[in-house]
Design an enzyme around this catalytic site. Structure first.
Site, PDB file in Angstrom:
ATOM      1  N   SER A   1      33.665  28.754  53.852  1.00 56.22           N
ATOM      2  CA  SER A   1      34.297  28.100  55.004  1.00 56.22           C
ATOM      3  C   SER A   1      34.067  26.587  54.892  1.00 56.22           C
ATOM      4  O   SER A   1      34.534  25.974  53.934  1.00 56.22           O
ATOM      5  CB  SER A   1      33.735  28.672  56.304  1.00 56.22           C
TER       6      SER A   1
ATOM      7  N   VAL B   1      45.427  54.223  48.219  1.00 51.78           N
ATOM      8  CA  VAL B   1      44.231  54.885  48.733  1.00 51.78           C
ATOM      9  C   VAL B   1      44.084  54.592  50.219  1.00 51.78           C
ATOM     10  O   VAL B   1      44.183  53.437  50.640  1.00 51.78           O
ATOM     11  CB  VAL B   1      42.966  54.378  47.987  1.00 51.78           C
TER      12      VAL B   1
ATOM     13  N   ASP C   1      40.643  37.716  56.840  1.00 49.76           N
ATOM     14  CA  ASP C   1      39.985  36.511  57.369  1.00 49.76           C
ATOM     15  C   ASP C   1      40.530  36.211  58.763  1.00 49.76           C
ATOM     16  O   ASP C   1      41.744  36.154  58.965  1.00 49.76           O
ATOM     17  CB  ASP C   1      40.234  35.322  56.435  1.00 49.76           C
TER      18      ASP C   1
ATOM     19  N   HIS D   1      36.071  36.687  57.760  1.00 48.02           N
ATOM     20  CA  HIS D   1      35.821  35.305  57.373  1.00 48.02           C
ATOM     21  C   HIS D   1      34.438  35.177  56.728  1.00 48.02           C
ATOM     22  O   HIS D   1      33.424  35.249  57.425  1.00 48.02           O
ATOM     23  CB  HIS D   1      35.919  34.398  58.604  1.00 48.02           C
TER      24      HIS D   1
END
Ligand SMILES: *[C@@H]1O[C@H](CO)[C@@H](O)[C@H](O)[C@H]1NC(C)=O
Ligand SMILES: *[C@@H]1O[C@H](CO)[C@@H](O)[C@H](O)[C@H]1NC(C)=O
Ligand SMILES: *[C@@H]1O[C@H](CO)[C@@H](O)[C@H](O)[C@H]1NC(C)=O
Ligand SMILES: *[C@@H]1O[C@H](CO)[C@@H](O)[C@H](O)[C@H]1NC(C)=O
Ligand SMILES: *[C@@H]1O[C@H](CO)[C@@H](O)[C@H](O)[C@H]1NC(C)=O
Ligand SMILES: *[C@@H]1O[C@H](CO)[C@@H](O)[C@H](O)[C@H]1NC(C)=O
Ligand SMILES: *[C@@H]1O[C@H](CO)[C@@H](O)[C@H](O)[C@H]1NC(C)=O
Ligand SMILES: *[C@@H]1O[C@H](CO)[C@@H](O)[C@H](O)[C@H]1NC(C)=O
Ligand SMILES: *[C@@H]1O[C@H](CO)[C@@H](O)[C@H](O)[C@H]1NC(C)=O
Length: 535
Positions: free
Chosen positions: A183, A255, A417, A453
């Site tokens: 970040s 999947v 995120d 995130h």
């Protein structure tokens, strides 16, 4: 130097760092023994989280100023006594903080315990998580010196200082130096590669807050959409939309395991407006999904858009947590969180990013009221942000000097995120590819499905740091990286993540989908075997 004498060297006279343009004000040194700390899973970002026990290190804090800047910066470095592995690892910050806060200290402790000399800087901002405390020297006047310290300059100082401390303490410089951040810390890592190509040999830069001038405003977009509609959907509506999208698209990669890899394909097929009027559980009651909720979700996935329909920055993926009600986002902030405690939903500022950037740096007015700006005003503010702050955008694609210096970068970005769009990192990767030849020789991006995130969510890429090290030190490039997580039945799933633009492909004749061996990395243009039930 014999090990026994290392602790004896943990005194101020051992250290005398020199940084061009800086004046050292003090060096505080103390020997710390029997240090223990539990590091929660995920918070070493790209490495496993150790339980720190009975550690012994020399804690060195260098305080310095850039004469004339009026700043006061602290670089804190922990030098392990018993188990130095010859390397330096510097840990990045998060949010508005450069470092020396809780998350950096977890990283510093974990790195120190696993043998690294480990360092973190506050960039002169203190421990402030709110830039209101430093952004303006007075209303109308940005503190450019601190902004420069924060966004770039302190990072190189930190590398110089930490390397000098290592050399003074152990009698030799680090054989390799690494950056590890996500970040804000990811942005710092890429700024180092862009501007200080010799600072680190290896950089792990997760979910980087690059294209800062856009990313900041984009994070304000969902709030803005709600305010202009004057409708503030209950979080349970947005959560139901996200859950429906995940459930519809989970199997697209072959999947059904609770995570969505093919987020773009999902976006093309999933229409949140189809869910309007669906009855859902909402705490102790039931509710219907409103058009406003579908609009907020749709707008958040699209990103900031002008009133004429021009999309100016990409949005989050359909699997992102919009409200931070999901366990994976515990302790984090989400872009469309509302408060419905009193029956009627309202919005404050869901994150401390967009509106703070707007008021303090773009409008330069702490009292600037972002709650009633029009769409045209927002677009004008975006253009002002881009134009005035390009030097801190951290989007320079020319990494040729870093490549020439032999540096390597691994980046990762969660495909769930909740703050920074993965498309932003793709865009940067593409820009670097178009600027520097053979980008994959020194820079690889691993998109990580299910991950929120930086940490939290399903599947922390905690092998990447070790792989970065193998790449730097032995020339072994990471062609894939393993992740594992537990599905909702508590069964452990293993898969791999791949260097973008490759994608992980599941071999359906392999049998057990929970095994990493059933996955391989393929060019994303290749036809993948996908289950399309329901699409
Ligand atoms: C280290 O700290 C732990 C817990 O705080 C304590 O139980 C232990 O006795 C200490 N060990 C030493 C060598 O001081
Ligand atoms: C390391 O030193 C700094 C500066 O003196 C201090 O603030 C910090 O608490 C110390 N850390 C530990 C773990 O002793
Ligand atoms: C549901 O009801 C329980 C018991 O009345 C209460 O404690 C809880 O806060 C309620 N939850 C919500 C989301 O309203
Ligand atoms: C939803 O987003 C799509 C893609 O950005 C856009 O084309 C569409 O107009 C949006 N729908 C509504 C109703 O806002
Ligand atoms: C809810 O009501 C309480 C008591 O009246 C008040 O203090 C609080 O600010 C309200 N919360 C919101 C989000 O309006
Ligand atoms: C900002 O403007 C809105 C709309 O005009 C108003 O309701 C709100 O009270 C203002 N907020 C502040 C902090 O002045
Ligand atoms: C927003 O509110 C402020 C004061 O609260 C006012 O000066 C400004 O004109 C308003 N802007 C718009 C677009 O209504
Ligand atoms: C999965 O569940 C097992 C057993 O409950 C647990 O030991 C393990 O830590 C979990 N793995 C992950 C990645 O959460
Ligand atoms: C898929 O798995 C089968 C069975 O294990 C194996 O024979 C085959 O070679 C694999 N295909 C690919 C493309 O890896």
């Amino acid at each position: 130097m014999a090990l026994a004498s290392l602790a004896d060297g943990c005194v101020p006279s051992t250290f005398s760092p020199v940084v061009f343009g800086a004046e050292i004000l003090s060096v505080s040194v103390s020997l710390v023994t029997n240090y223990s700390l539990d590091i929660p899973d995920g918070l070493m970002l790209t490495a496993p989280s150790p339980k720190v026990r009975d550690a012994k290190f020399c804690n060195v804090t260098v305080t310095y100023t850039h004469p004339g800047y009026g700043d006061n910066i602290n670089v804190e470095t922990w030098l392990p006594i018993d188990n130095w592995n010859g390397r330096l690892q510097s840990l990045g910050g998060g949010g508005w903080v450069a470092g020396r806060f809780e998350l950096s200290y977890l990283g510093v402790a974990g790195a120190m315990f696993t043998g690294y000399a480990a360092s973190t800087t506050d960039a002169g901002l203190g421990y402030a998580s709110d830039p209101d405390l430093w952004a303006l020297t007075s209303p109308g006047n940005v503190n450019w010196y601190l902004l420069e310290d924060f966004t770039s300059r302190s990072l190189n100082d930190q590398a110089i200082i930490a390397k000098s401390l290592v050399e003074s303490f152990y009698g030799r410089p680090p054989s390799y130096s690494y950056w590890n951040g996500c970040s804000q810390g990811g942005r710092q890592g890429l700024m180092l590669a862009q501007r200080y190509p010799n600072a680190y040999n290896g950089i792990s830069a997760g979910a980087p807050g690059i294209y800062w001038t856009n990313t900041m405003l984009n994070s304000f977009w969902p709030e803005h959409v709600m305010r202009t509609m004057k409708e503030y959907p209950n979080g349970c509506e947005l959560d139901a939309i996200t859950a429906a999208a995940v459930s519809k698209c989970d199997g697209l990669d072959g999947v059904v395991d609770g995570i969505v890899q093919n987020v773009d394909e999902c976006r093309e097929h999933f229409n949140p407006f189809d869910l309007v009027d669906t009855t859902i559980d909402c705490g102790n009651t039931t509710a219907k999904i409103t058009t406003a909720a579908a609009q907020v979700a749709n707008a958040t996935w699209t990103g900031i858009t002008s009133s004429t329909g021009e999309n100016l920055w990409p949005g989050l993926t359909i699997s992102a947590d919009l409200t931070c009600h999901l366990p994976r986002s515990a302790g984090q902030v989400c872009l469309a969180t509302t408060d419905c405690t009193n029956g009627t939903c309202t919005v404050d500022h869901p994150t401390p990013f967009g509106w703070r950037w707007l008021s303090l740096f773009v409008a330069k007015d702490p009292n600037f009221n972002s709650s009633n700006i029009t769409n045209d005003e927002l677009v004008a503010l975006l253009k002002a942000s881009r134009s005035q702050y390009s030097s801190i955008d951290t989007s320079d694609p020319d990494l040729s000097e870093f490549k020439k210096a032999g540096g390597k970068i691994v980046s990762y970005h969660g495909l769930a995120d909740n703050i920074i769009p993965p498309k932003s990192t793709e865009k940067y990767y593409e820009a670097v590819s178009n600027t520097v030849e053979n980008v994959e020789d020194f820079f690889r991006l691993f998109e990580t499905p299910g991950l929120g995130h930086c940490f939290g969510g399903l599947g922390q890429p905690d092998s990447l740091f070790g792989q970065l090290q193998a790449w730097v030190e032995e020339g072994i490039a990471p062609d894939s990286s393993p992740i594992s997580f537990n599905n909702s039945n508590g069964e452990t799933q293993h898969r791999i993540i791949c260097p973008w633009p490759q994608k992980a492909q599941y071999n359906s004749s392999c049998g057990n989908s929970a095994k990493a061996e059933c996955w391989s990395c393929v060019e994303s243009s290749a036809k993948t075997e996908v289950r399309r039930e329901g699409l």
